[in-house]
Design an enzyme around this catalytic site. Sequence first.
Site, mmCIF file in Angstrom:
data_model
loop_
_atom_site.group_PDB
_atom_site.id
_atom_site.type_symbol
_atom_site.label_atom_id
_atom_site.label_comp_id
_atom_site.label_asym_id
_atom_site.label_seq_id
_atom_site.Cartn_x
_atom_site.Cartn_y
_atom_site.Cartn_z
ATOM 1 N N TYR A 8 2.875 4.431 11.745
ATOM 2 C CA TYR A 8 3.164 3.002 11.858
ATOM 3 C C TYR A 8 3.902 2.373 10.678
ATOM 4 C CZ TYR A 8 -1.193 2.885 9.138
ATOM 5 O OH TYR A 8 -2.140 3.091 8.180
ATOM 6 N N HIS A 31 -4.074 4.553 4.447
ATOM 7 C CA HIS A 31 -5.242 3.678 4.373
ATOM 8 C C HIS A 31 -6.400 4.455 3.756
ATOM 9 C CE1 HIS A 31 -8.462 0.989 5.281
ATOM 10 N NE2 HIS A 31 -9.037 1.895 6.047
ATOM 11 N N ARG A 75 0.858 -1.187 0.000
ATOM 12 C CA ARG A 75 0.000 0.000 0.000
ATOM 13 C C ARG A 75 0.887 1.226 0.000
ATOM 14 N NH1 ARG A 75 -2.995 0.858 5.338
ATOM 15 N NH2 ARG A 75 -1.390 2.447 5.595
HETATM 16 C C1 LIG Z 1 -16.348 -5.924 9.298
HETATM 17 C C2 LIG Z 1 -15.475 -4.735 9.380
HETATM 18 N N1 LIG Z 1 -14.619 -4.597 10.399
HETATM 19 C C3 LIG Z 1 -13.830 -3.507 10.506
HETATM 20 C C4 LIG Z 1 -13.882 -2.507 9.570
HETATM 21 C C5 LIG Z 1 -12.992 -1.269 9.699
HETATM 22 N N2 LIG Z 1 -11.954 -1.270 8.643
HETATM 23 C C6 LIG Z 1 -12.123 -0.622 7.486
HETATM 24 S S1 LIG Z 1 -10.874 -0.908 6.402
HETATM 25 C C7 LIG Z 1 -10.056 -1.908 7.504
HETATM 26 C C8 LIG Z 1 -8.782 -2.575 7.090
HETATM 27 C C9 LIG Z 1 -8.973 -3.480 5.895
HETATM 28 O O1 LIG Z 1 -7.756 -4.046 5.511
HETATM 29 P P1 LIG Z 1 -7.614 -4.882 4.176
HETATM 30 O O2 LIG Z 1 -8.746 -5.854 4.061
HETATM 31 O O3 LIG Z 1 -6.248 -5.430 4.141
HETATM 32 O O4 LIG Z 1 -7.844 -3.830 2.989
HETATM 33 P P2 LIG Z 1 -6.924 -2.592 2.600
HETATM 34 O O5 LIG Z 1 -7.493 -1.390 3.277
HETATM 35 O O6 LIG Z 1 -5.546 -2.884 2.995
HETATM 36 O O7 LIG Z 1 -7.060 -2.456 1.106
HETATM 37 C C10 LIG Z 1 -10.778 -1.989 8.706
HETATM 38 C C11 LIG Z 1 -10.355 -2.763 9.885
HETATM 39 C C12 LIG Z 1 -14.801 -2.676 8.517
HETATM 40 N N3 LIG Z 1 -14.942 -1.745 7.552
HETATM 41 N N4 LIG Z 1 -15.571 -3.786 8.433
#
Ligand SMILES: Cc1ncc(C[n+]2csc(CCOP(=O)(O)OP(=O)(O)O)c2C)c(N)n1
Lengths: 335, 335, 334, 334
Positions: free
Chosen positions: D245, D236, D232
Amino acid sequence: MTDTLDGGTVSDLTMLQAINETLHAEMARDDRVVVLGEDVARNGGVFRATEGLFEKFGEHRVVDTPISEAVIAGATVGLAIAGLVPVAEIQFLGFSYQAMHQLAGQVARLRYRTQGRYEPAITIRAPFGGGVRTPELHSDSLEAQFANMAGLKIVMPATAADAKGLLASSIREPDPVLFLEPLRGYRGIRGDVPNGDHLIPLGVARTAREGDDVVIITWSYQVELACRVADSLHSEGLSVRVLDLRSIVPLDIQAIAEAVTQCGRAVVVEESCETGGFAAEVVATINEECFWSLEAPVVRVSGYDVPYPVGMLEDVYVPDEARITTAVRRTLELG
Amino acid sequence: MTDTLDGGTVSDLTMLQAINETLHAEMARDDRVVVLGEDVARNGGVFRATEGLFEKFGEHRVVDTPISEAVIAGATVGLAIAGLVPVAEIQFLGFSYQAMHQLAGQVARLRYRTQGRYEPAITIRAPFGGGVRTPELHSDSLEAQFANMAGLKIVMPATAADAKGLLASSIREPDPVLFLEPLRGYRGIRGDVPNGDHLIPLGVARTAREGDDVVIITWSYQVELACRVADSLHSEGLSVRVLDLRSIVPLDIQAIAEAVTQCGRAVVVEESCETGGFAAEVVATINEECFWSLEAPVVRVSGYDVPYPVGMLEDVYVPDEARITTAVRRTLELG
Amino acid sequence: MTIPSDAQLREILVDMVIARTQSGRLWNLQRQGQVGTVAPVDGHEATIVAATHALDTEHDWVVPQYREPLALRRYGPEILECFMLYSLGHPAGGHIPDPIRVLPNQISLGTQIPHAVGISWGMTLRSEPGIALVFFGDGSSSEGDFYEAGNLAGVINAPVVMLCVNNRWAISTPVHLQTAAESFADKAAAFGIPGVTVDGNDATAVYDAVDEARKRALAGLGPTLIEAVIYRLGAHTTADDPSRYVPPEDLEAARRDDPVLRLACHLRELDLWDDVAQEETEAEALGLIDSAFDAAKSTPLTPDALLDNCFSTDTQRLARQRFQLLQARMTEAN
Amino acid sequence: MTIPSDAQLREILVDMVIARTQSGRLWNLQRQGQVGTVAPVDGHEATIVAATHALDTEHDWVVPQYREPLALRRYGPEILECFMLYSLGHPAGGHIPDPIRVLPNQISLGTQIPHAVGISWGMTLRSEPGIALVFFGDGSSSEGDFYEAGNLAGVINAPVVMLCVNNRWAISTPVHLQTAAESFADKAAAFGIPGVTVDGNDATAVYDAVDEARKRALAGLGPTLIEAVIYRLGAHTTADDPSRYVPPEDLEAARRDDPVLRLACHLRELDLWDDVAQEETEAEALGLIDSAFDAAKSTPLTPDALLDNCFSTDTQRLARQRFQLLQARMTEAN
Ligand SMILES: Cc1ncc(C[n+]2csc(CCOP(=O)(O)OP(=O)(O)O)c2C)c(N)n1
Ligand SMILES: Cc1ncc(C[n+]2csc(CCOP(=O)(O)OP(=O)(O)O)c2C)c(N)n1
Ligand SMILES: [Mg+2]
Ligand SMILES: [Mg+2]
């Protein structure tokens, strides 16, 4: 930090700061307290509610978990059985749906299933609530659904001082507590917070504004709006009481009955959708406890019966001062 | 099979048989209908509700899934998008908690999130309710929790004929329906069921007993008990109406208002625990719609605010004729 | 490899025979309408008993699904006492007293796996020795909880042993409709932990596998997933009719590998078991369950026990409900 | 091995550059308070674009998480139009019109994976050709939904391609705290399906892996789990501060392997790309997003649209609420 009349001192804090300070204090006070959740450790939480805990208490007591709400909730059951006092965070209340079988089926029932052998001294914190343009499922007010799951206490502070006093009580409480933090309140609510140990018992409502023409009964961020409405109607000569429930389980039935008996008219405000919202329970409780003192039907102000909407429709959905004011006026016109 | 006045024929069926026949008929009528769930195919369902479907419609349309409630519910979203009409079974409603994020967050919101691009023609069937000494989480009445999740219709038949007419409508309905089947009713409720196509629109309550002293408002198996109470009080000269809501979403607000207006007194009966149960919503609705015609406070008869208990305490927990009778008498004494 | 001594094997067999016998009695009690739904233990005995005989009862936790209790007597007679209360539908059945480290039955499939991870994690946080052993079925492995818990256990290196009891059926659903994985042990790859498959009808093999997993866990090497392959010899429960779906020839073959008979044969060869031992053990088993049943039946229960132990103290609402409940009972009594 | 032609690679690069450019613009719009939270696409371009270029847009479905939309323009300009509405918080953003086979953003992590399995399963039931490709992050793979869906897909042999976009972070959580599995592809063993890891910064490798998985699926050979390893490169979301971090040296290294630069370099060597192409493409990207943004901003919205599309027709309660809502608006207007 300023001094108060009773000799204590207070600090002016946002609700978020009050929560963060309380977590620090409780972890320092009791080394059985552990904090777990998504991004709570190294990042200090996506809203910084757990900021500094990882640095202070280390990676064993402040734990970043995988993105698994069910096992975050489920592990608290095991941690409690092992004698710890878990304080878990669900990043947004809407994602507690992923953990519902653990929350409703296990966390809430541990004491009952084992007839008191195990004490579920578990706190689950989660932010929720509208007004800050979050993506879907971040804002949903699900308190009524949880209230129908016997065994959970549901605490919903409306002020920074209460956030402290109620969170400390929740963590020390031997029953499982769902501690719900209004997103709009994190930085949008601030006020004097007593320094040092500050405990507020669960289940005791607070009169946020005195008044005797009508009472607005509500909880969490909507207390803020209700108070503004009360203050502005005050200038028109209306005496509007505001009752902040603080927790919906336990429900301070007595305080509700007293307030309604004295005012004769009531408005109940909530952010959830109307059907099956907790306002319905408050109305039913009023009906049971003090029907005869009602001078007019109780009026509900709720979200609408649709999923929490996208940003451009949010302000239509969430009760605002205008809708509360209209409801108060209507109540006074009725009967 | 017997003939009826209006030229149709009826059969005497249990509620279970009515459900099974309707599933057969709907699958035969529309080849987009697929049935999925745990043990629904080869075993015909743990209660035989899906008996014979596998043999008749084959392994592609009647599917035994792994034990994964979340993906049973979640897959229905995809199946609906692909143009099918899924009828999924959750083996017991209590295990819908495992699927809550899909049911509340996805199934209920598909139409809303996509602003009508996709039609969630999804039916989720699940048995629930007390009185048959099942293990934990098999009997829990969770309808109020679902009612607060906007986007789901919640259908709760009380008779064999309604089970047929409402299930057929639910399957043909373009909105997602949670179709809840009372365990005690499977074999404990039977009656004349119209043969051939029999459709009952969702959202239209049914007057199960005429009367004008007091109305008992309820749904699902409790209608049976309410009718028994009405019949037995009839011999005492009391005229007790029974309103069977049939579905709690959509709620037939008009029928509630009419009944309460005419009777002036109301009792609401439900099996869920009291706090946050759907009876509260009915009371709040009455308060809004016909407060001025109330001659006494509405009385709720509910389960208690504890998790659904083990077998020896079940009869204390679930409302029975005695408790309903007491409530009716109390309502008449009040005011 | 750690092999149980002959004396241990004999103790294991005793517990297995007792479990089998009591399960049969319970089935009959259910058929007489005396107790609620019963899930027979038949075919599971070697796996449950040998696995728990590899544990240190003082420190190690057992987290069962629902088929295990009759086979856990190594943890104390209270397990049977509670289980009889539970079977009657008495709330006290859920209260397995301190200091016994066994959780009550779990009905909501898979939910106990996160609990076991939490317990074992908690023990490391408190620097307590001990592990948690969690039982779950092949069917339960399809629940998200299994995977989420296994994955978390891998990350935090929890001292947990995840024992998948693959009895080839989940009610009517055979394993090939439950997963396309080559084995349930294979699922360990998803968690980055070791996965092993053992013959669950072989008490020695089960004992050894659990013993090794336990030692790894205690040494700080983290969780292990063990798959014990057996065959469900009875019905799913008293509410089930397996003749609708179990191929008779499969059941026949499985019966020839009955774990109780197998271990009894072995010990007979060693002159550690004979008909007398068998009969005496069965008689003991019946005596134990019958007196536990009698005790359970005479355990008092007041109606308002319904409201106890929901919260540590009654809320205002519960206090009102308690009053209403007692009032209603009084009215009825009159 | 199926390698995209040079012409295809150029089309892929165009879409990648457009995605990157538009993502940057969106970020700025958010910083100006013009749109809601934005999740930048930086670092994901090769994976998303190459994967979807291996699909047949007429038959194959794309089921995204939330980082993909700007990189899905191969499915039509409506994707961008909807995404701009979505970013504004306009409900119409969720309505990607028929016949485009792309679902809207999913915010509830992992929940889209069962949907994709259901769609692909449905296609086989209706004997329609086509597959579903579902995107999800490394973090989302920890949700029960991922596992339950993968396991079901294995059992029913669904024509689904599960594409795990391992960008090494889930907000602040690094992959080693997300799982102890050796790779995310390894998790395929739990489902009994093939799992492959590809360099997600290599458009050709991604294209090839998806193409092969798709062909398997269409041939009735079932699902595949693909892990695309990337990094990434941005925050985020606009609500995140990665400097808290992300180790700067890791980010530095990842930037040296920027997928857009890598493919551009390659095509420059082939004389298929140059500064002019880059600039023209960026300009086009900005033109497209700006006009989509203008269109979105001028898309009308009435307050009571709040109540539309919850049900097919208003219930009694919704009709009452609609009346109240309109009344409230009238009062305010006066
Ligand atoms: C069920 C759920 N739990 C927590 C969140 C909060 N949240 C949003 S994005 C994220 C991280 C997602 O990481 P990843 O699946 O690796 O996708 P990336 O953002 O790295 O593309 C979290 C914890 C959410 N949207 N849905
Ligand atoms: C969450 C949940 N879903 C469904 C059920 C209903 N149910 C009870 S037992 C069972 C089968 C369990 O199979 P397995 O895990 O293999 O255990 P076994 O009975 O074979 O020992 C099912 C589906 C349940 N109790 N809990
Ligand atoms: Mg099994
Ligand atoms: Mg990621």
